[in-house]
Design a protein around this motif. Structure first.
Motif, PDB file in Angstrom:
ATOM      1  N   SER A  59      39.293 139.365  17.981  1.00  0.00           N
ATOM      2  CA  SER A  59      39.559 138.979  16.389  1.00  0.00           C
ATOM      3  C   SER A  59      41.197 138.966  16.840  1.00  0.00           C
ATOM      4  N   LEU A  60      41.899 139.688  18.130  1.00  0.00           N
ATOM      5  CA  LEU A  60      43.347 139.233  18.704  1.00  0.00           C
ATOM      6  C   LEU A  60      43.704 138.204  18.618  1.00  0.00           C
ATOM      7  N   LEU A  61      42.774 137.392  19.730  1.00  0.00           N
ATOM      8  CA  LEU A  61      42.590 135.948  19.616  1.00  0.00           C
ATOM      9  C   LEU A  61      42.923 135.375  18.552  1.00  0.00           C
ATOM     10  N   GLN A  62      42.013 135.700  17.744  1.00  0.00           N
ATOM     11  CA  GLN A  62      42.345 134.787  16.032  1.00  0.00           C
ATOM     12  C   GLN A  62      43.312 135.215  15.118  1.00  0.00           C
ATOM     13  N   ALA A  63      43.615 136.665  15.529  1.00  0.00           N
ATOM     14  CA  ALA A  63      44.628 136.085  14.694  1.00  0.00           C
ATOM     15  C   ALA A  63      46.142 135.828  15.550  1.00  0.00           C
ATOM     16  N   LEU A  64      46.229 135.773  16.591  1.00  0.00           N
ATOM     17  CA  LEU A  64      47.022 134.753  17.188  1.00  0.00           C
ATOM     18  C   LEU A  64      46.865 133.467  17.018  1.00  0.00           C
ATOM     19  N   LEU A  65      45.772 132.864  16.781  1.00  0.00           N
ATOM     20  CA  LEU A  65      45.228 131.550  16.909  1.00  0.00           C
ATOM     21  C   LEU A  65      46.116 131.353  14.875  1.00  0.00           C
ATOM     22  N   ASP A  66      45.282 132.086  14.531  1.00  0.00           N
ATOM     23  CA  ASP A  66      45.931 132.106  13.118  1.00  0.00           C
ATOM     24  C   ASP A  66      47.648 131.637  12.834  1.00  0.00           C
ATOM     25  N   ALA A  67      48.185 132.414  13.579  1.00  0.00           N
ATOM     26  CA  ALA A  67      49.905 133.010  13.600  1.00  0.00           C
ATOM     27  C   ALA A  67      50.534 132.208  14.319  1.00  0.00           C
ATOM     28  N   VAL A  68      49.947 131.213  15.284  1.00  0.00           N
ATOM     29  CA  VAL A  68      50.821 130.418  16.029  1.00  0.00           C
ATOM     30  C   VAL A  68      49.910 128.977  15.885  1.00  0.00           C
ATOM     31  N   GLU A  69      49.505 129.203  17.674  1.00  0.00           N
ATOM     32  CA  GLU A  69      48.723 127.833  18.148  1.00  0.00           C
ATOM     33  C   GLU A  69      48.193 128.352  18.904  1.00  0.00           C
ATOM     34  N   ALA A  70      46.716 128.054  19.562  1.00  0.00           N
ATOM     35  CA  ALA A  70      45.677 127.741  20.495  1.00  0.00           C
ATOM     36  C   ALA A  70      46.309 127.668  22.019  1.00  0.00           C
ATOM     37  N   PRO A  71      45.669 128.892  23.115  1.00  0.00           N
ATOM     38  CA  PRO A  71      46.835 128.593  24.141  1.00  0.00           C
ATOM     39  C   PRO A  71      45.873 127.439  24.621  1.00  0.00           C
ATOM     40  N   SER A  72      45.814 127.270  25.712  1.00  0.00           N
ATOM     41  CA  SER A  72      45.232 125.758  26.686  1.00  0.00           C
ATOM     42  C   SER A  72      44.107 127.687  27.146  1.00  0.00           C
ATOM     43  N   LEU A  73      44.386 128.248  27.505  1.00  0.00           N
ATOM     44  CA  LEU A  73      43.149 128.901  28.298  1.00  0.00           C
ATOM     45  C   LEU A  73      43.180 130.335  27.701  1.00  0.00           C
ATOM     46  N   GLY A  74      42.122 130.482  27.776  1.00  0.00           N
ATOM     47  CA  GLY A  74      41.991 131.854  27.460  1.00  0.00           C
ATOM     48  C   GLY A  74      40.631 132.868  27.944  1.00  0.00           C
ATOM     49  N   LYS A  75      41.104 133.774  29.575  1.00  0.00           N
ATOM     50  CA  LYS A  75      40.666 134.792  30.340  1.00  0.00           C
ATOM     51  C   LYS A  75      39.502 135.130  29.198  1.00  0.00           C
ATOM     52  N   ALA A  76      38.405 136.026  29.890  1.00  0.00           N
ATOM     53  CA  ALA A  76      37.665 136.815  29.258  1.00  0.00           C
ATOM     54  C   ALA A  76      37.016 137.324  30.709  1.00  0.00           C
ATOM     55  N   GLY A  77      37.339 138.573  30.586  1.00  0.00           N
ATOM     56  CA  GLY A  77      36.973 139.182  31.767  1.00  0.00           C
ATOM     57  C   GLY A  77      34.711 139.206  31.577  1.00  0.00           C
TER      58      GLY A  77
END
Length: 83
Positions: A59-77
């Motif tokens: 949900s936090l990643l989606q909020a970031l995508l909605d506000a600006v742009e997608a990061p080049s890398l998303g690391k998930a543990g």
């Protein structure tokens, strides 16, 4: 934060870093967004080639995508079950 990103990139032999990573989200989304925008600005100025995030839930990643742009890398543990 702008001065730190510029100073660090200038201290490298090539003048930029390959990846700037926002390792943890801030406690308030507004602060996370502000920090991410600093990284976008550093990328736009040629101080880093890519931007990444780590430890962001969906949900936090989606909020970031909605506000600006997608990061080049998303690391998930991943924590496999210990048997």
């Amino acid at each position: 934060a702008h001065r730190k990103s510029h100073g660090y990139a200038r201290s490298t032999s090539c003048g930029f870093v390959d990846l700037a990573l926002l390792h943890f989200p801030c406690s308030r989304f507004e602060d996370t967004l502000r920090a991410y925008k600093v990284l976008v600005d550093a990328r736009d100025r040629g101080l880093t080639r890519a931007i990444g995030v780590s430890n962001f839930n969906a949900s936090l990643l989606q909020a970031l995508l909605d506000a600006v742009e997608a990061p080049s890398l998303g690391k998930a543990g991943a924590r496999p079950a210990v048997v």
